[in-house]
Design a protein around this motif. Structure first.
Motif, PDB file in Angstrom:
ATOM      1  N   ARG A 291       0.833  -1.207   0.000  1.00 21.12           N
ATOM      2  CA  ARG A 291       0.000   0.000   0.000  1.00 21.12           C
ATOM      3  C   ARG A 291       0.863   1.251   0.000  1.00 21.12           C
ATOM      4  NH1 ARG A 291      -3.257  -2.079   4.336  1.00 21.12           N
ATOM      5  NH2 ARG A 291      -2.063  -0.685   5.618  1.00 21.12           N
TER       6      ARG A 291
ATOM      7  N   GLN B 105       2.491   2.481  -3.424  1.00 18.99           N
ATOM      8  CA  GLN B 105       1.719   2.928  -4.580  1.00 18.99           C
ATOM      9  C   GLN B 105       0.704   3.998  -4.187  1.00 18.99           C
ATOM     10  OE1 GLN B 105      -0.178  -0.524  -6.221  1.00 18.99           O
ATOM     11  NE2 GLN B 105      -0.238  -1.506  -4.241  1.00 18.99           N
ATOM     12  N   PRO B 106       0.594   5.050  -4.990  1.00 19.24           N
ATOM     13  CA  PRO B 106      -0.333   6.130  -4.653  1.00 19.24           C
ATOM     14  C   PRO B 106      -1.790   5.752  -4.907  1.00 19.24           C
ATOM     15  CG  PRO B 106       0.808   6.606  -6.706  1.00 19.24           C
ATOM     16  CD  PRO B 106       1.403   5.351  -6.161  1.00 19.24           C
ATOM     17  N   GLU B 107      -2.032   4.790  -5.809  1.00 19.99           N
ATOM     18  CA  GLU B 107      -3.395   4.406  -6.132  1.00 19.99           C
ATOM     19  C   GLU B 107      -3.473   2.888  -6.218  1.00 19.99           C
ATOM     20  OE1 GLU B 107      -5.894   4.883 -10.040  1.00 19.99           O
ATOM     21  OE2 GLU B 107      -5.938   6.780  -8.924  1.00 19.99           O
TER      22      GLU B 107
ATOM     23  N   GLY C  69      -8.171   1.857  -8.124  1.00 23.41           N
ATOM     24  CA  GLY C  69      -8.858   3.105  -8.466  1.00 23.41           C
ATOM     25  C   GLY C  69      -9.064   4.034  -7.289  1.00 23.41           C
ATOM     26  N   LEU C  70      -8.494   3.711  -6.128  1.00 23.72           N
ATOM     27  CA  LEU C  70      -8.634   4.551  -4.940  1.00 23.72           C
ATOM     28  C   LEU C  70      -7.302   5.189  -4.589  1.00 23.72           C
ATOM     29  CD1 LEU C  70     -10.805   2.202  -2.685  1.00 23.72           C
ATOM     30  CD2 LEU C  70     -11.584   4.136  -4.072  1.00 23.72           C
ATOM     31  N   ASP C  71      -7.349   6.432  -4.143  1.00 23.70           N
ATOM     32  CA  ASP C  71      -6.178   7.155  -3.674  1.00 23.70           C
ATOM     33  C   ASP C  71      -5.819   6.626  -2.293  1.00 23.70           C
ATOM     34  OD1 ASP C  71      -4.562   9.070  -2.287  1.00 23.70           O
ATOM     35  OD2 ASP C  71      -5.248  10.657  -3.638  1.00 23.70           O
ATOM     36  N   VAL C  72      -4.735   5.878  -2.198  1.00 15.62           N
ATOM     37  CA  VAL C  72      -4.346   5.214  -0.951  1.00 15.62           C
ATOM     38  C   VAL C  72      -4.062   6.230   0.146  1.00 15.62           C
ATOM     39  CG1 VAL C  72      -2.654   3.677   0.124  1.00 15.62           C
ATOM     40  CG2 VAL C  72      -3.509   3.169  -2.169  1.00 15.62           C
ATOM     41  N   GLU C  73      -3.376   7.323  -0.179  1.00 12.87           N
ATOM     42  CA  GLU C  73      -3.059   8.346   0.816  1.00 12.87           C
ATOM     43  C   GLU C  73      -4.326   9.004   1.353  1.00 12.87           C
ATOM     44  OE1 GLU C  73      -0.726  12.544   0.792  1.00 12.87           O
ATOM     45  OE2 GLU C  73       0.347  10.847  -0.103  1.00 12.87           O
TER      46      GLU C  73
ATOM     47  N   THR D 184      -8.309  -2.764  -0.880  1.00 15.35           N
ATOM     48  CA  THR D 184      -7.326  -1.683  -0.929  1.00 15.35           C
ATOM     49  C   THR D 184      -6.665  -1.501   0.429  1.00 15.35           C
ATOM     50  OG1 THR D 184      -8.563  -0.608  -2.707  1.00 15.35           O
ATOM     51  CG2 THR D 184      -7.001   0.764  -1.480  1.00 15.35           C
TER      52      THR D 184
ATOM     53  N   ARG E 225      -4.655  -6.099  -4.834  1.00 17.77           N
ATOM     54  CA  ARG E 225      -5.094  -5.566  -6.128  1.00 17.77           C
ATOM     55  C   ARG E 225      -6.220  -6.443  -6.681  1.00 17.77           C
ATOM     56  NH1 ARG E 225      -3.422  -1.951  -9.305  1.00 17.77           N
ATOM     57  NH2 ARG E 225      -1.367  -1.791  -8.367  1.00 17.77           N
TER      58      ARG E 225
END
Length: 194
Positions: free
Chosen positions: A8, A11-13, A16-20, A113, A118
């Motif tokens: 997690r 990767q920033p995404e 399709g979700l913004d992890v941050e 997520t 993935r």
């Protein structure tokens, strides 16, 4: 740090979700549980026969009235001719299947997520059984709603079968729509003054 947490963080995404943003949202809700209280709204107007239209726009959440939606969504409810309609739109019990599928799907993706899994593909097929004698008051012993709903998930994900089964179980347990359907939920119907 677990393997999933490391995945997690790298990767920033994911899915399709913004992890941050997801991590920040979870932290904010943990810090201030009042932000987790949401109130969703819909309004509905009868058109004719089995046709009616629902409008959805505003809601309250994260401590304030939401202003992100500049336009409302309209959903037309109808009935097929066999149920005295003109196929003006899906009927309400079909919309319930749509809501259930959407919520289970979204919940599964959110939890995947959060676990760093993935999802490569995800689709659902739903069917439910209703006996119209309950709706039409022809048999007081017959429930007017769904007697059973079946959801068949097709999921391909970068995880073991055991992890995928755990994700599916978590989606069923945590989906707000699934949870609402699976337990008695108080519904109050009142008449507004004209």
């Amino acid at each position: 740090m677990s393997m999933h947490q490391a995945a997690r963080a790298a990767q920033p995404e994911l899915n399709g979700l913004d992890v941050e943003a997801a991590t920040a949202t979870i932290a904010a809700l943990k810090a201030d549980p009042a932000l987790a209280q949401f109130r969703f709204r819909a309004s509905n107007s009868w058109i004719s026969g089995g046709e009616n239209r629902s409008t959805i726009q505003g809601f309250y959440g994260a401590g304030r009235e939401d202003d992100s939606r500049s336009e409302a969504w309209d959903f037309t409810n109808g009935e097929p001719p066999v149920l005295l309609g003109r196929n003006e739109g899906a009927n309400p019990v079909e919309f319930l299947l749509h809501a259930l599928a959407g919520c289970v799907t979204t919940t599964l993706v959110l939890h995947a997520t959060a676990r760093g899994v993935r999802i490569r593909s995800l689709s659902t097929e739903l069917e439910g059984d209703i006996d119209l004698r309950g709706l039409l008051a022809l048999d007081d012993e017959t429930t007017p709603g769904y007697q059973e709903i079946r959801i068949a998930l097709s999921v391909e994900a970068d995880c073991s079968d055991e992890e995928l089964e755990a994700l599916i179980a978590e989606a069923q347990r945590r989906s707000p729509v699934c949870n609402t359907i699976c337990r008695p939920t108080p519904v109050t119907i009142t008449r507004k003054a004209a």
